[in-house]
Design an enzyme around this catalytic site. Structure first.
Site, mmCIF file in Angstrom:
data_model
loop_
_atom_site.group_PDB
_atom_site.id
_atom_site.type_symbol
_atom_site.label_atom_id
_atom_site.label_comp_id
_atom_site.label_asym_id
_atom_site.label_seq_id
_atom_site.Cartn_x
_atom_site.Cartn_y
_atom_site.Cartn_z
ATOM 1 N N ARG A 199 43.996 26.681 40.381
ATOM 2 C CA ARG A 199 45.248 27.380 40.101
ATOM 3 C C ARG A 199 46.128 27.330 41.353
ATOM 4 N NH1 ARG A 199 46.290 33.594 40.401
ATOM 5 N NH2 ARG A 199 48.421 33.624 39.633
ATOM 6 N N HIS B 226 54.936 32.914 42.229
ATOM 7 C CA HIS B 226 53.976 33.675 43.036
ATOM 8 C C HIS B 226 54.750 34.203 44.249
ATOM 9 C CE1 HIS B 226 49.397 34.184 43.621
ATOM 10 N NE2 HIS B 226 49.970 34.915 44.552
ATOM 11 N N GLU C 267 51.219 38.695 38.948
ATOM 12 C CA GLU C 267 51.219 40.109 39.342
ATOM 13 C C GLU C 267 52.606 40.741 39.420
ATOM 14 O OE1 GLU C 267 48.864 40.606 42.903
ATOM 15 O OE2 GLU C 267 47.025 40.026 41.866
ATOM 16 N N ASN D 115 43.797 39.599 37.171
ATOM 17 C CA ASN D 115 43.390 39.619 38.583
ATOM 18 C C ASN D 115 42.704 40.948 38.839
ATOM 19 O OD1 ASN D 115 44.691 37.198 38.797
ATOM 20 N ND2 ASN D 115 46.224 37.874 40.285
ATOM 21 N N TYR E 119 40.307 43.060 41.775
ATOM 22 C CA TYR E 119 39.658 43.155 43.081
ATOM 23 C C TYR E 119 38.897 44.455 43.277
ATOM 24 C CZ TYR E 119 42.286 39.065 44.544
ATOM 25 O OH TYR E 119 42.785 37.786 44.645
ATOM 26 N N GLU F 271 42.175 35.691 39.301
ATOM 27 C CA GLU F 271 41.857 35.970 40.715
ATOM 28 C C GLU F 271 40.756 37.012 40.783
ATOM 29 O OE1 GLU F 271 44.999 37.089 43.453
ATOM 30 O OE2 GLU F 271 46.357 35.633 42.536
#
Ligand code: FCB
Length: 452
Positions: free
Chosen positions: A79, A122, A167, A296, A298, A356
């Site tokens: 990506r 991005h 995002e 995504n 985390y 991600e």
């Protein structure tokens, strides 16, 4: 100690991810124009020790060897993002050299049989658009559609998967409200308008893609933070719902259901007044049918009600022995909970892709090696959580690890390393970390277990 590999169903895609401004460098080459991250990173005090993306990983010049290294590691998907100011360096002025660069990158990926997924935005907005208000200005929506349409036309034949935005929460709330990212504003009216315009530009770009009759797939990537209440007290539960609305539902609900979360609207209006930036038809456009949702993930947050904190919400400090170098709590169970919640509440049968997931740790390069056992643990734990969701029938089809190599980590500059590949910024040497070797073995295990 190293971790066992994990069996995934045939067809599951393993990849890595990067973004243009974080790796390319060459900011004044190939006819590129200025982006908001050039301006922001060159503004004193905005980025750790004044770091900028001027050189970054010099990927603009080294893309061939970087892609060759991906191939050597056997990583079948990648990506990447396209820098908008390389394609339109000035308003309405198309730059062929920008397209040529990405065509070379994409052709190299195809040569090595690596499947690209291309993010259009991005975070590197052309500065000339920021000068007119950036995402807070509705006109930016049309400029984005012009840019997206051009990229579809020029590169669509080489791209099986497009991601409109990365995002939107970060590109709006973190950038126009909290001021941590470019353009570094502190204005919540701007932040909410920016969020809306980004979502609208996504919907309109999807529409343009469909109208062009392309063969590939298109979707969007959202960031999610799982939110837990600090206790079962009603005040904590209420605040955790608001935090969830703020991080997650304000974005996923319009994309999938064509509406903003009803419980959040009075709260948001009490902060910024009427949501007058919403025009008739916008929400239908935002909910354009996508082929997948990019997730995504985390970390999670634990929130408590605290009348003395801003907006009455306090985030609890995570346990010190369970955090990454970003200070983010390591909580793989919440990836499993997140995927389930998304499927049940919003996405149903829609394909989910983890676009991600990954971790920064203090890496030490010793005698040409980086023994990053903690990163291996992090990845393996999250893959197991993802696998559990799949085993229970969840439509998760891919995992793109952040990141292929260490890079410019936005406001943290080069101080945080997320890569599977260590970058020596003095020499631009690439050194595969133990996690890179482990991920490579995970992929060959996946390949051989499919053919068994
Ligand atoms: C995400 C960004 C990505 C990277 C990781 C660590 O929010 O999309 O560019 O910085 O965090």
């Amino acid at each position: 100690m190293t971790r066992d590999h994990i069996a995934f169903p045939a067809g599951f895609v393993f990849g890595t991810a990067t973004a243009a401004y974080q790796i390319e460098g060459a900011v004044n080459e190939g006819g590129r124009g200025e982006s908001i991250w050039d301006r922001f990173s060159h503004t004193p005090g905005k980025v750790f020790e004044g770091h900028t993306g001027d050189v970054a990983c010099d990927h603009y010049h080294r893309y061939e060897e970087d892609i060759k290294l991906m191939h050597e590691l056997g990583i079948p998907a990648y990506r990447l993002s396209i820098s908008w100011p390389r394609i339109f360096p000035e308003r309405g002025k198309f730059n062929q050299a920008g397209i040529d660069f990405y065509r070379r990158v994409l052709e190299t990926l195809h040569k090595y049989e690596i499947e690209p997924a291309v993010t259009l935005y991005h975070w590197d907005l052309p500065q000339y658009l920021q000068d007119e208000g950036g995402w807070a200005n509705r006109a930016t929506v049309d400029y984005f559609v012009e840019y997206a349409t051009k990229v579809f036309r020029e590169l669509g034949d080489l791209v099986p998967k497009f991601i409109t935005h990365n995002e939107p929460w970060c590109a709006s709330f973190l950038s126009y409200g909290l001021g941590h990212h470019a353009p570094g504003h502190h204005d919540w009216r701007e932040a909410y308008a920016a969020a809306h315009h980004i979502l609208l530009s996504h919907g309109k770009a999807v529409e343009a893609y469909r109208a062009g009759g392309y063969q590939g797939e298109i979707g969007i990537t959202l960031n999610f933070t799982w939110v837990d209440a600090a206790s079962h007290r009603a005040e904590d539960e209420t605040m955790s719902r608001y935090a969830d609305g703020f991080f997650n539902r304000w974005f996923v609900e319009p994309i999938t259901q064509g509406r903003y979360p009803a419980d959040m609207i009075p709260f948001v209006e009490s902060q910024i007044g009427k949501l007058s930036y919403i025009c008739p038809g916008d929400l239908d456009a935002i909910a354009a049918k996508v082929d997948f949702l990019g997730v995504n993930y985390y970390t999670r947050n634990v929130v408590a009600a605290d009348p003395s904190a801003p907006l009455g919400v306090r985030m609890l400090e995570p346990p010190a022995d369970r955090v990454t170098a970003m200070g983010w709590e390591i909580h793989p169970q919440s990836l499993y909970r997140l995927l389930n919640w998304l499927q049940t509440a919003y996405t149903g049968d829609l394909t989910l892709l983890i676009t991600e997931n990954g971790a920064a740790f203090q890496d030490h390069l010793v005698a040409g090696e980086v023994h990053d056992e903690e990163r291996i643990e992090y990845i393996a734990d999250h893959l197991e959580a993802a696998k559990r969701f799949i085993d229970e029938g969840g439509p998760l089809k891919g995992y793109y690890l952040w990141s292929f190599m260490d890079n410019f980590e936005w406001a943290f500059g080069y101080s945080k390393r997320f890569g599977l590949v260590y970058v020596d910024y003095e020499t631009q040497d690439r050194i595969v970390k133990d996690s890179g070797k482990w991920y490579s073995e995970q992929i060959s295990y996946h390949r051989s277990s499919q053919t068994r």
